[in-house]
Scaffold this active site. Sequence first.
Site: not given
Length: 406
Positions: A394-396
């Site tokens: 999700r962060c990426m």
Amino acid sequence: MTRPFVYSEIGKLKTVLLHRPGKELENLTPTRLKELLFDDIPYLELAQKEHDVLASVLRENGVEVLYVTELLKETLSQDENLREEFLSDVIKYNNITSKSLAERMKEYLRTFPTEEMIEKVISGVSFKEVNLGYSSLASQLRREFPFLIRPMANLYFQRDPMVTIGRGVTINRMSTNIRRRESLLMDYVYKYHPDFKKNDIPRYYDLEDPFFIEGGDVEILSSKVVAVGISQRTEPEAVELLATRLFQSDEPFERVLAFEIPESRAFMHLDTVFTMLDYYKFVIHPKLQGVIRLFSITPSKYGIHITSEEGEVGEVLKKYLKLPAIQIIKCGGDDPVVQDREQWSDGSNTLCVSPGVVIAYSRNYVTNSLIRKAGVEVIEIPSSELSRGRGGPRCMSMPIIREKID
């Protein structure tokens, strides 16, 4: 390209923004890891291969993959004056205040074609690359770090510099100077790229706003409810400002749930604590499930109204998402050692590509097994190098378009 459209965490993902790690990772040094927000130095070649797997999985699931560097190149290639304006902002956001040093830096960056210039801005420019002579006293005395322009090593975490909310975006004021420059890239794309500027896309936050906010703290739980973390990286004043603007817009959002997250490297953003997997299924770090303070923000004739929420996270989500039940999957299961280990490697940070289908790091095998037992499909990707930056799938990724869900 159509305009942004994101009203959930789980609607089928149609378009997503990524950044493939580049030479900026090779400009990390052991003595400057803390300053650049890393715990270790990833091996670039393998990190790129791992990132390519993520992009491939997304495409195999029908997702259009955009890269921030390609969008920025298309933006700046339109107009030489725009490219010059961008260089001035690069100097500003890198805190180069010496006039002579700024001019030398501009002269150097002008020598590159647009694509290479963008790569330089991201990967960093060292003292040895630029012939400064004795033109700047500042350059002679500030060589303790070998870079005039520091590498944007965190740029592959595209979730943080901006957020798509409804039909608009936030261009975020990041909490650290070292990351604030990342928002500048998408600021230019949304202002000037032909596929974006023609849609007159509203902004619900701007990088010139006074308070810190980062995209990992924002989750769009439904077309009515947005969750925002008050964390190490997002200030409560920013949450209030964002809520006020959403309520004043044409968007259907009726409530912002503010989560107070303990300030810790392992829990730096809301999406490192919990993410949505399906209509009523969430993965959460169990140690925080009962201790997070929640506040409900709603519109009022005075602007906003804030109330403190009682009860565990699951009960609050059930209440405001109007669901008959909530299923919580514990990151790491019941073993506290596994909980801490898999939380550290982003077991709670999954990316939903459609309802009940998520991308997760393969290393978090205990959590992934529990998610599968809950009836959710898990697509695993390798992460020995990507995870060194403390961020998961999700962060990426920054969704630009998701299909509407019931």
